[in-house]
Design a protein around this motif. Structure first.
Motif: not given
Length: 278
Positions: A103-113
């Motif tokens: 499964p993709r966890v798009a929101w978590l993979e967009s976190v940078t800080g």
């Protein structure tokens, strides 16, 4: 005083502290102060994340995470510096898995800080927007496809503190790498043979690379002051006449660019390798 402030931040909020750790652990040679990122270690209720329900929890161990959803549990790796946060998914259980597709966890993979917010944390994207909020609020129920200890907060150990400790300073006279000048394809300065060891830092915050035979990939972020943070996934282990570029990237915590040469250094400031633009 600065170290004391960081130590206080590391305790509130945070996971359970190992009772055998009555005093601060000895620092690694040349490493920096304890990081505020140790305060991320806990089980957090996730709020405001796109696509998630109210019963979503994120358990941040070191270096792994477990994301609890109604379908089961999603796992991966994460890392953090004083300002950067990156996570990558690599496994799942229960009904979260569809066939052979993770499964993709798009929101978590967009976190940078990340930044402190009350007794919890805000996770932010590259533009500074809040992607999700983490708060202490209950814990997930045990499920048949995951060990029950995953429902409890991790115990903070000296090894975790060392893993998240701030890196040493860049060597004097070095120019810090920036997100802008890292983007591109890089080759080892000293290379022999017919293989193609390299790393490509993409503008979207992902990296791919090879030692000449085995591939590697993950996410990357740079703080503009010389700090580098990466995640990495699984790789094959074929013997190869190349250069261990994916290993350099995975281990790097510092980066400088001088005269067109990218130097990757570990947390203690020791050089891992030198690369040049392709």
């Amino acid at each position: 005083m600065f170290v004391l402030v960081l130590t206080a931040c590391a305790q509130v909020p945070g996971g359970q502290v190992d009772p055998s750790s009555d005093s601060p652990p000895p620092a690694s040679p040349h490493a920096g102060a304890e990081s505020a990122a140790i305060g991320l270690v806990n089980i957090w209720r996730v709020s405001g994340a796109e696509g998630e329900t109210t019963d979503t929890w994120l358990r941040l161990d070191v270096p792994e995470f477990q994301l609890w959803r109604d379908c089961g549990m999603i796992q991966g790796s994460w890392g953090a510096s004083e300002s950067l946060f990156l996570a990558s998914t690599d496994a799942a259980s229960g009904e979260c898995v569809t066939g052979a597709t993770l499964p993709r966890v798009a929101w978590l993979e967009s976190v940078t800080g990340y930044r402190a917010q009350g007794a919890g944390w805000e996770l932010n994207d590259a533009n500074g927007a809040v992607v999700a909020t983490l708060t202490i609020d209950g814990k997930p129920d045990a499920i048949p496809t995951a060990a029950e200890f995953y429902t409890e907060p991790p115990v903070i150990t000296d090894a975790m503190r060392e893993e998240l400790r701030q890196p040493a300073a860049l060597p004097e006279g070095s120019s810090p790498a920036t997100p802008e000048n890292l983007v591109g394809r890089w080759l080892p300065v000293a290379i022999s043979g017919a293989t193609d060891p390299h790393v490509l830092f993409a503008a979207d915050g992902t990296w791919t690379g090879s030692d000449g035979c085995n591939g590697g990939q993950g996410r990357w972020g740079a703080d503009g002051a010389g700090g580098l943070l990466t995640t990495s996934g699984a790789s094959t282990l074929m013997a190869c006449d190349g250069a261990p570029v994916p290993f350099w990237v995975a281990e790097a915590r510092l980066a400088s660019v001088d005269g067109g040469v990218l130097r990757l250094l570990d947390a203690g400031g020791s050089e891992l390798g030198e690369l040049k633009h392709d």
